[in-house]
Motif scaffolding. Sequence first.
Motif, PDB file in Angstrom:
ATOM      1  N   VAL A 183      -2.282  -2.545  -4.935  1.00  0.00           N
ATOM      2  CA  VAL A 183      -2.608  -2.986  -3.550  1.00  0.00           C
ATOM      3  C   VAL A 183      -1.962  -4.431  -3.353  1.00  0.00           C
ATOM      4  CG1 VAL A 183      -4.766  -3.662  -2.433  1.00  0.00           C
ATOM      5  CG2 VAL A 183      -4.843  -2.025  -4.158  1.00  0.00           C
ATOM      6  N   TRP A 238      -0.765  -7.533  -0.698  1.00  0.00           N
ATOM      7  CA  TRP A 238      -1.157  -8.411   0.680  1.00  0.00           C
ATOM      8  C   TRP A 238       0.147  -9.275   0.991  1.00  0.00           C
ATOM      9  CZ3 TRP A 238      -4.534  -7.248  -3.424  1.00  0.00           C
ATOM     10  CH2 TRP A 238      -5.831  -6.810  -2.954  1.00  0.00           C
ATOM     11  N   PHE A 264      -4.636 -12.603  -2.045  1.00  0.00           N
ATOM     12  CA  PHE A 264      -5.271 -11.523  -1.718  1.00  0.00           C
ATOM     13  C   PHE A 264      -5.672 -11.563  -0.107  1.00  0.00           C
ATOM     14  CE2 PHE A 264      -6.436 -12.267  -6.158  1.00  0.00           C
ATOM     15  CZ  PHE A 264      -5.364 -11.626  -6.512  1.00  0.00           C
ATOM     16  N   LYS A 295      -2.592  -8.987   5.776  1.00  0.00           N
ATOM     17  CA  LYS A 295      -2.363  -7.656   5.998  1.00  0.00           C
ATOM     18  C   LYS A 295      -2.323  -7.029   4.337  1.00  0.00           C
ATOM     19  CE  LYS A 295       0.767  -5.682   8.781  1.00  0.00           C
ATOM     20  NZ  LYS A 295       2.299  -5.260   9.034  1.00  0.00           N
ATOM     21  N   LYS A 296      -3.146  -5.955   4.171  1.00  0.00           N
ATOM     22  CA  LYS A 296      -3.269  -5.256   3.155  1.00  0.00           C
ATOM     23  C   LYS A 296      -2.728  -3.985   2.996  1.00  0.00           C
ATOM     24  CE  LYS A 296      -7.276  -3.675   0.096  1.00  0.00           C
ATOM     25  NZ  LYS A 296      -8.727  -3.827  -0.087  1.00  0.00           N
ATOM     26  N   HIS A 297      -2.161  -3.533   2.091  1.00  0.00           N
ATOM     27  CA  HIS A 297      -1.707  -1.994   1.976  1.00  0.00           C
ATOM     28  C   HIS A 297      -1.988  -1.648   0.623  1.00  0.00           C
ATOM     29  CE1 HIS A 297       0.469   1.630   2.485  1.00  0.00           C
ATOM     30  NE2 HIS A 297       0.697   1.396   3.845  1.00  0.00           N
ATOM     31  N   GLU A 298      -2.295  -0.262   0.489  1.00  0.00           N
ATOM     32  CA  GLU A 298      -2.442   0.397  -1.113  1.00  0.00           C
ATOM     33  C   GLU A 298      -1.200   1.485  -1.173  1.00  0.00           C
ATOM     34  OE1 GLU A 298      -6.328   1.315  -2.104  1.00  0.00           O
ATOM     35  OE2 GLU A 298      -5.660   3.256  -2.819  1.00  0.00           O
ATOM     36  N   CYS A 312      -0.990  -9.305  -5.034  1.00  0.00           N
ATOM     37  CA  CYS A 312      -1.188  -7.907  -5.409  1.00  0.00           C
ATOM     38  C   CYS A 312      -2.300  -7.666  -6.600  1.00  0.00           C
ATOM     39  CB  CYS A 312       0.180  -7.162  -5.694  1.00  0.00           C
ATOM     40  SG  CYS A 312       0.966  -7.781  -7.363  1.00  0.00           S
TER      41      CYS A 312
END
Lengths: 191, 191
Positions: free
Chosen positions: B15, B17, B22, B25-28, B47
């Motif tokens: 994950v 950012w 943290f 914008k966040k993405h997995e 991350c």
Amino acid sequence: MVMRWLVGDALAPIVVWDEPFFQGKKHEFTTDCYSTPEHGFSTVRSCKIESGAWAGFEHCGFQGQQFVLERGEYPCWEAWSGSNAYHVERMCSFRPIACAVSAPAPAPPAGRPRAEMSDDCPSLPALGWGSSTVGSFLVRSGAWVCSQYPGYRGFQYLLESDSPAGEYKHVREWGSHAQTGQVQSIRRVQQ
Amino acid sequence: MVMRWLVGDALAPIVVWDEPFFQGKKHEFTTDCYSTPEHGFSTVRSCKIESGAWAGFEHCGFQGQQFVLERGEYPCWEAWSGSNAYHVERMCSFRPIACAVSAPAPAPPAGRPRAEMSDDCPSLPALGWGSSTVGSFLVRSGAWVCSQYPGYRGFQYLLESDSPAGEYKHVREWGSHAQTGQVQSIRRVQQ
């Protein structure tokens, strides 16, 4: 508790310099140094550990940020600092670590040096590897990461057994930004 | 050779950012990321690795400085960089490391967490340690060094069995400059 360290046995030396890359004024210590300024060094800017393991400290009197130093070469602050969040290029005291374990295979490789490893190694020089560089790798299984300096510091390079035959024949093959084959620690990657 | 990674199996996620700690914008991701800008991230600034091991790279296309990322939390660039000689706060591509070894004891500790270790561990979270902090240590033998971040990075603290009874009951006892009990890797000191 600090006194314990002031009466420690003499050990194989740490050699320190007051300039980076083993330049400038040089001094060899075989036991605790409570304060480098007392020896005419405002701070240490490079060092070599010839045997044993040492604990370095940011401030005099074994205070402040700690640096664990195993056998190998530390040409600059980046080589021994465990942290760059707190950027103070200073090491003003150090002492031997009495209860560190001995390296499992202290015999130096003969002839054209070659070493086979199956376990993590924070210091290749402690295994008897006579140089701070490595020319090639053959990875039989798993994934490993090698690092420029002892203690897994500095540039790091991934080595994988499932890259073609696990063969890394030249420094160019294990890192596009590597300038030298300087490798002083190596360990398995865990998931 | 790069293509191999583009068809890798889906794995447990990393994950990421676009801001440190943290935030933002966040993405997995569960598989390779060839270029974070293609996903709307100019770079990654923090991350978390929830499982597996990942290789991060400075540039797009798995190029440039390499960062080995084992399970744990990486709140800032300092947490994953192996080098600060070359200070570029950038991670623009990453991929799973397929052949990393599994941690030897994946069961999470029950009740009041307690773990006994006899071997080096680059990631306490990979052992099932449910937190990024440690409250106390009992060192039965030898000298150990614990580090703030996975992979032996960040602040480091020396733990010795011959300090009084090997007991470190509080974060204050293992480092005068420690602000938190954040410890995510631990290993023996070698001489």
